[in-house]
Design a protein around this motif. Structure first.
Motif, PDB file in Angstrom:
ATOM      1  N   LEU A   1       4.420   2.704   4.992  1.00  0.00           N
ATOM      2  CA  LEU A   1       4.527   4.165   4.907  1.00  0.00           C
ATOM      3  C   LEU A   1       5.975   4.609   4.995  1.00  0.00           C
ATOM      4  CD1 LEU A   1       3.115   6.905   4.780  1.00  0.00           C
ATOM      5  CD2 LEU A   1       2.901   6.820   7.289  1.00  0.00           C
TER       6      LEU A   1
ATOM      7  N   GLU B   1      -2.706  -1.686   3.460  1.00  0.00           N
ATOM      8  CA  GLU B   1      -1.824  -0.564   3.783  1.00  0.00           C
ATOM      9  C   GLU B   1      -1.229   0.025   2.501  1.00  0.00           C
ATOM     10  OE1 GLU B   1      -2.097  -3.303   5.591  1.00  0.00           O
ATOM     11  OE2 GLU B   1      -2.997  -2.165   7.236  1.00  0.00           O
ATOM     12  N   TYR B   2      -0.932  -0.862   1.536  1.00  0.00           N
ATOM     13  CA  TYR B   2      -0.404  -0.408   0.252  1.00  0.00           C
ATOM     14  C   TYR B   2      -1.391   0.537  -0.434  1.00  0.00           C
ATOM     15  CZ  TYR B   2       1.205  -0.793  -4.629  1.00  0.00           C
ATOM     16  OH  TYR B   2       1.632  -0.513  -5.903  1.00  0.00           O
TER      17      TYR B   2
ATOM     18  N   ARG C   1       1.936   6.366  -6.323  1.00  0.00           N
ATOM     19  CA  ARG C   1       3.335   6.732  -6.006  1.00  0.00           C
ATOM     20  C   ARG C   1       4.305   6.027  -6.961  1.00  0.00           C
ATOM     21  NH1 ARG C   1       4.568   8.043   0.070  1.00  0.00           N
ATOM     22  NH2 ARG C   1       2.543   8.555   0.919  1.00  0.00           N
TER      23      ARG C   1
ATOM     24  N   CYS D   1      -1.800   3.925   1.376  1.00  0.00           N
ATOM     25  CA  CYS D   1      -0.672   4.832   1.096  1.00  0.00           C
ATOM     26  C   CYS D   1      -0.647   5.271  -0.363  1.00  0.00           C
ATOM     27  CB  CYS D   1       0.651   4.139   1.431  1.00  0.00           C
ATOM     28  SG  CYS D   1       0.894   3.808   3.173  1.00  0.00           S
TER      29      CYS D   1
ATOM     30  N   LYS E   1       3.926   0.673  10.832  1.00  0.00           N
ATOM     31  CA  LYS E   1       3.778   1.520   9.639  1.00  0.00           C
ATOM     32  C   LYS E   1       4.975   1.372   8.692  1.00  0.00           C
ATOM     33  CE  LYS E   1       0.999   4.928  12.132  1.00  0.00           C
ATOM     34  NZ  LYS E   1       0.865   6.329  12.533  1.00  0.00           N
TER      35      LYS E   1
ATOM     36  N   THR F   1       8.438   6.499   1.774  1.00  0.00           N
ATOM     37  CA  THR F   1       9.073   7.825   1.830  1.00  0.00           C
ATOM     38  C   THR F   1      10.288   7.901   0.896  1.00  0.00           C
ATOM     39  OG1 THR F   1      10.422   7.146   3.726  1.00  0.00           O
ATOM     40  CG2 THR F   1       8.322   8.243   4.199  1.00  0.00           C
TER      41      THR F   1
END
Length: 793
Positions: free
Chosen positions: A247, A290-291, A299, A294, A244, A251
């Motif tokens: 992710l 995965e991008y 973001r 998330c 991960k 953060t």
């Protein structure tokens, strides 16, 4: 060292160490002089002592004390490049690394071994040392040592040693052949890099926590760095997904908040944040699913919005990634845009559609405009931000007309703003060249193909700016600018703009393009005579490179030299632009330009003939014999191409002769004008001399008068009508030769003497001033017999 005597071996090692820590002799022996330390070290290098000491390590498997002394000696010897090369040849790196984890209560073995490995990497062949360390045994040892130090090392010394081992591992990981995955080291490193951000039940990190000490801070950055190196090996991708990593890195992509627990200082968190975003730029393109899971686009855009806002935030800008970002959010904006650029250039429609739906195009244009308005400092980083914005917009709008319409006139305005940059700044080295390339790319991708934007670009004199850029005569821009010009010329409104442009000394666009053609041919070594005429009619376009390269038979799918020539220089683009402008009606051309224009006009014919000639030569080299019909056709094509060359050469000759004749005529006209000027000067001089003679000599004056009267009489009409009265127009007895008569011309009296048009003209009642000359106004005049007034009693 082969003698199994512990004291002897230790004493040998002590002697070697003493070479580097020599003490002055306690007693001087007569007739002898102590050898210097430098001499001893030199002799150790010449004698190959380091190689023997490495070989002796194999004899000391179970003798810890002796091994430590040998390592100490090797630590000193490894400070020399010569000794390091000898140690490398003796496979010192793999031998020492394999025993890093041997039992040693003192801890000296690990410290001295890591120091030797560092010296070997620095002072000998780095590639060879990496190759020696890239085996399963060495990597397993490094893995165990790192895990032990990571989990159980709490002292300052242990943490420093742990970081050193990680740096050595990072260097080894750069070798694609290193079995990092096979030994399980990659999985552990990913776990250690992300356990703080993503909770894990792995027993290795259970209850483990990093402090905000300098060593732990450096460790975190080193782990981010090694992830970037590991992701270059595609089998690592699945481990990154399992760990991960995306992710964990995301953060940090958020507005800085006050930490509930004291983990990192503000400066440390900022540096880690920038490092994490930079790491994402390398990792996220490999993990697009995965991008998106998330919500990476959302973001990043939200983070960019914060970067653009005026929230109070003091950036420290201490790190490499924070360069130019002290006291502002430029560093955060720069790395966020790099991440977006990396994702956009994947050309993944899922990602790009998501970005467009979230209003990325309008947001980026807004950021660009705000930067133009409000920021003048940190010029280099601002230029990089602007370049990245334009590249992202190019990637989003290319091949999509609806997105180009969203780009709109506001987008065209920012492009025009960049194109108006002072040309002197292109030589500053700050990044203006990169910005200009990005701008030209955005013209190609965001404007061309969308007719309303093309028309707006033309309306705002965009073509003039492109031609101004072309007139700078910088080769790095010419190819791209000409490509854009070719595409723009498909718009019927472009021709008028191109023909209306004027450069320095009233240069026209056609003249500029022909000048660029001549310069290009000169650089390519094309044969031309002093007038620019064709020299070789069989090969009128051949460059010096084509002359040097022999024709070779190639497969049908491989382009030949003649074909590659079209793409490798700007001649084809100049031909295309001039063809769109119509070769017959080009303004502002000289004779030399017309001579060159003849060649440009026939460029396509010459190139076709050149390619057929290559085909004919390849057939000969392959020893093939075409059928009679084909052979005749090939010969006819070759002859026709050569005839075109001869025709163009003949036309050029005619132009040059015509120009030479015109030059002669112009020269004669100039000479005639000069002759007339000189004659006029002579007449004026003679007239002046006659005038002086008449004014200084009375006889000459009388003679001139008689001649004048005679001329007047001879010019009069001799027959007079009856009863006519004759009036003479001259005055008898005047000794002047200037025309004279009974009419006298009097110039008006100046207004300053009369007092102006509104002056009082009743002069009879005024007292006249006795000053001589003309009458003048006076302020007041009293009458002579004016009675005196008596005041009443």
């Amino acid at each position: 060292m082969k003698i199994a005597n512990s004291e002897l071996r230790i004493q040998i090692c002590k002697c070697i160490v003493d070479f580097y820590h020599a003490e002055p002799p306690k007693k001087h022996i007569t007739g002898y002089q102590q050898a210097s330390s430098s001499y001893k070290i030199k002799m150790a290098e010449v004698g190959g002592l380091a190689k023997k000491m490495v070989q002796s390590l194999a004899l000391l498997e179970n003798q810890l004390v002796e091994k430590l002394w040998v390592l100490k000696a090797l630590q000193h010897l490894s400070t020399s490049e010569v000794n390091c090369t000898l140690m490398m040849k003796a496979q010192a790196a793999s031998g020492i690394c394999a025993h890093l984890n041997d039992p040693d209560p003192s801890g000296q073995l690990l410290f001295r071994s890591s120091e030797i490995l560092w010296n070997l990497l620095e002072k000998s062949s780095k590639e060879e040392i990496i190759q020696q360390l890239s085996n399963l045994e060495c990597l397993l040892t490094l893995k165990e040592v790192f895990k032990n130090l990571f989990m159980r090392g709490f002292s300052h010394y242990d943490r420093q040693l742990r970081n050193d081992i990680l740096v050595i591992t990072t260097i080894i990981a750069q070798n694609p052949g290193a079995p990092m995955i096979e030994c399980g080291f990659t999985r552990d490193l990913i776990l250690f890099a992300t356990f703080n951000e993503v909770k894990s039940q792995n027993p290795l990190v259970k209850g483990l926590k990093l402090s905000n000490s300098y060593e732990d801070f450096e460790l975190k950055k080193l782990l981010f760095n090694i992830i970037v190196i590991l992701c270059k090996d595609l089998p690592t991708i699945q481990l990154l997904i399992d760990g991960k990593v995306i992710l964990a890195l995301f953060t940090y992509v958020k507005k800085p908040e006050k930490q509930k627990t004291i983990e990192w200082s503000a400066a440390q968190y900022e540096e880690l944040q920038l490092h994490a975003i930079a790491t994402l730029s390398s990792v996220a393109p490999l993990l697009t699913e995965e991008y998106m899971l998330c919500q990476g686009n959302a973001r990043v855009l939200a983070f960019l919005q914060w970067c653009e806002s005026e929230d109070s935030f003091f950036s420290h800008g201490n790190s490499y990634h924070g360069t130019g970002g002290r006291g502002n959010k430029f560093a955060q904006m720069r790395y966020s845009l790099r991440l977006l650029r990396a994702m956009v250039y994947l050309e993944d429609e899922t990602i790009n559609n998501d970005l467009c739906e979230k209003g990325t195009i309008q947001q980026l244009i807004g950021i660009f405009k705000n930067i133009i308005k409000s920021h003048d400092k940190e010029e280099a980083i601002v230029l990089e931000i602007q370049s990245d914005i334009l590249l992202i917009l190019s990637g989003l709008c290319e091949h999509h007309i609806p997105r180009k319409e969203i780009f709109g006139t506001e987008g065209v305005d920012i492009i025009l703003h960049v194109m108006k940059t002072d040309p002197m700044k292109f030589q500053s080295g700050l990044g203006y060249n990169v910005l200009l390339f990005s701008t030209l790319d955005s013209i190609w991708c965001c404007i061309l193909g969308c007719y309303p934007l093309e028309d707006y670009f033309l309306e705002k004199e965009g073509i003039f700016l492109l031609l101004d850029l072309l007139a700078l005569n910088q080769k790095k821009f010419c190819n791209l600018v000409l490509g854009i010009m070719v595409e723009f010329c498909d718009n019927p409104k472009t021709t008028a703009h191109v023909n209306a442009w004027r450069g320095k000394k009233d240069q026209t666009a056609a003249s500029l393009l022909i000048k660029l053609w001549r310069k290009e041919e000169k650089e390519l070594g094309v044969k031309r005579d002093k007038h620019g005429m064709i020299v070789d009619t069989k090969k009128p376009l051949f460059t010096s490179f084509q002359e040097e390269q022999k024709i070779m038979p190639l497969p049908a799918n491989c382009p030949t030299i003649a074909i590659m020539d079209v793409a490798e220089n700007i001649r084809a683009k100049i031909y295309a632009v001039l063809g769109k402008l119509d070769f017959e009606n080009l303004p502002g051309l000289s004779a030399e330009d017309f001579v060159t224009l003849c060649i440009i006009h026939r460029y396509l014919d010459f190139k076709i003939g050149e390619i057929w000639n290559e085909i004919y030569e390849e057939i000969k080299l392959e020893k093939l014999r075409p059928v009679t019909t084909d052979k005749k056709i090939l010969e006819a094509i070759t002859t026709a191409s050569e005839n075109i060359g001869k025709m163009v050469a003949s036309l050029q000759s005619e132009m040059i002769e015509s120009q030479a004749h015109q030059d002669v005529q112009n020269e004669q006209k100039v000479y005639a004008k000069i002759q007339a000027t000189h004659k006029q000067r002579e007449l004026a001089s003679k007239s002046w001399e006659n005038f002086l003679a008449r004014t200084s000599n009375a006889k000459t004056l009388k003679k001139a008068k008689r001649l004048q009267e005679k001329a007047i009489e001879s010019s009069r009409y001799s027959g007079q009508p009856p009863n006519a009265i004759f009036h003479r127009t001259d005055i008898k007895g005047l000794n002047t030769t200037v025309p004279s008569g009974r009419v006298v011309t009097v110039e008006s009296t100046p207004a300053r003497l009369l007092g102006g048009p509104l002056a009082d003209t009743d002069i009879a009642l005024k007292k006249l001033p006795i000053r001589g000359g003309a009458l003048q106004r006076v302020r007041a005049a009293k009458t002579v017999n004016e009675p005196k007034k008596i005041a009443p009693t």
